[in-house]
Design a protein around this motif. Structure first.
Motif, short mmCIF file in Angstrom:
data_model
loop_
_atom_site.label_atom_id
_atom_site.label_comp_id
_atom_site.label_asym_id
_atom_site.label_seq_id
_atom_site.Cartn_x
_atom_site.Cartn_y
_atom_site.Cartn_z
N GLU A 281 0.83 -1.21 0.00
CA GLU A 281 0.00 0.00 0.00
C GLU A 281 0.86 1.26 0.00
O GLU A 281 0.53 2.26 -0.64
CB GLU A 281 -0.96 0.02 1.18
CG GLU A 281 -1.93 1.18 1.11
CD GLU A 281 -2.94 1.23 2.25
OE1 GLU A 281 -3.72 2.20 2.28
OE2 GLU A 281 -2.94 0.32 3.11
N CYS A 282 2.01 1.21 0.69
CA CYS A 282 2.93 2.35 0.66
C CYS A 282 3.36 2.64 -0.78
O CYS A 282 3.36 3.80 -1.21
CB CYS A 282 4.17 2.07 1.50
SG CYS A 282 3.93 2.15 3.28
N LEU B 146 2.74 6.04 -2.91
CA LEU B 146 3.84 6.78 -3.53
C LEU B 146 3.58 7.02 -5.01
O LEU B 146 3.91 8.09 -5.54
CB LEU B 146 5.16 6.02 -3.34
CG LEU B 146 5.77 6.03 -1.95
CD1 LEU B 146 6.85 4.98 -1.84
CD2 LEU B 146 6.31 7.41 -1.62
N ALA B 147 2.99 6.04 -5.67
CA ALA B 147 2.74 6.16 -7.11
C ALA B 147 1.69 7.22 -7.42
O ALA B 147 1.62 7.70 -8.56
CB ALA B 147 2.30 4.81 -7.67
N THR B 148 0.89 7.64 -6.44
CA THR B 148 -0.13 8.66 -6.68
C THR B 148 0.40 10.08 -6.50
O THR B 148 -0.28 11.04 -6.84
CB THR B 148 -1.33 8.49 -5.72
OG1 THR B 148 -0.91 8.78 -4.38
CG2 THR B 148 -1.92 7.10 -5.79
N ALA B 149 1.60 10.22 -5.98
CA ALA B 149 2.14 11.54 -5.65
C ALA B 149 3.18 11.97 -6.69
O ALA B 149 3.77 11.14 -7.38
CB ALA B 149 2.76 11.52 -4.26
N GLY C 40 -5.07 11.56 7.26
CA GLY C 40 -4.09 11.54 6.19
C GLY C 40 -3.15 10.36 6.30
O GLY C 40 -3.38 9.43 7.07
N TRP C 41 -2.08 10.42 5.51
CA TRP C 41 -1.10 9.35 5.49
C TRP C 41 0.28 9.91 5.24
O TRP C 41 0.44 11.03 4.75
CB TRP C 41 -1.44 8.29 4.45
CG TRP C 41 -1.59 8.81 3.05
CD1 TRP C 41 -2.76 9.18 2.43
CD2 TRP C 41 -0.56 9.00 2.06
NE1 TRP C 41 -2.51 9.60 1.14
CE2 TRP C 41 -1.17 9.50 0.90
CE3 TRP C 41 0.82 8.81 2.07
CZ2 TRP C 41 -0.45 9.80 -0.26
CZ3 TRP C 41 1.55 9.12 0.92
CH2 TRP C 41 0.90 9.60 -0.22
N THR D 197 15.94 0.48 1.41
CA THR D 197 16.27 -0.59 2.33
C THR D 197 15.09 -0.78 3.30
O THR D 197 14.99 -1.83 3.93
CB THR D 197 17.54 -0.26 3.14
OG1 THR D 197 17.37 1.00 3.78
CG2 THR D 197 18.74 -0.21 2.21
N ARG D 198 14.24 0.26 3.36
CA ARG D 198 13.07 0.19 4.24
C ARG D 198 12.00 1.12 3.69
O ARG D 198 12.30 2.23 3.26
CB ARG D 198 13.48 0.63 5.64
CG ARG D 198 12.38 0.55 6.67
CD ARG D 198 12.89 0.90 8.02
NE ARG D 198 13.81 2.04 7.93
CZ ARG D 198 14.03 2.90 8.90
NH1 ARG D 198 13.43 2.76 10.04
NH2 ARG D 198 14.86 3.92 8.74
N ILE D 199 10.75 0.66 3.69
CA ILE D 199 9.60 1.47 3.32
C ILE D 199 8.56 1.29 4.40
O ILE D 199 8.14 0.16 4.68
CB ILE D 199 9.01 1.07 1.95
CG1 ILE D 199 10.05 1.21 0.84
CG2 ILE D 199 7.77 1.89 1.63
CD1 ILE D 199 9.58 0.72 -0.52
#
Length: 140
Positions: free
Chosen positions: A19-20, A24-27, A87-88, A130-132
């Protein structure tokens, strides 16, 4: 009995990696965060996602071009509704490096980052995570 503050607060939820990446792909605007001799620095950049890789562009003689290669960085994107207090936020941590070969960029030009600000910014930078991690404020 609920207080006014209790009524105004949303619940914080962790967001999974998949989901992260979707968020990210929407921004198109995020903040690259790094540290230098003067302390932390967070700068807005236009970006695109290429799989899990964050791509953005910088000027060849600019301060970011000198500071970023090999640096451990964070990249942050968020969407906040101040009125609803919801929000997120997604945070990508990893190492920044230059994209040395144009063949390592997305084939479609529309999938490559385009700076909004005027200026010559031909140098593509990538952040390989390395981390999301992500968090969402929900009124549930």
């Amino acid at each position: 009995m609920n207080t006014y503050e209790d009524l105004q607060q949303a619940n914080l939820h962790e967001i999974g990696r998949s989901e992260c990446l979707d968020l990210l792909a929407t921004a198109r605007i995020g903040r690259i965060v790094l540290s230098d001799d003067e302390g932390p620095l967070a700068l807005p950049v236009t970006f695109r996602m290429d799989g899990e890789r964050v791509l953005f562009r910088v000027a060849p003689g600019g301060s970011l071009a000198h500071r970023l290669p090999g640096a451990t960085v964070a990249f942050e994107v968020d969407r906040i509704d101040d009125f609803q207090q919801l929000g997120w936020s997604v945070l990508v941590c990893g190492e920044a490096s230059f994209v040395e070969d144009d063949r390592d960029l997305p084939d479609q030009l529309s999938m490559r980052p385009v700076p909004w600000a005027r200026g010559f910014r031909p140098v593509h930078v990538q952040v390989r995570p390395t981390r999301i991690t992500g968090r969402r404020l929900l009124d549930d």
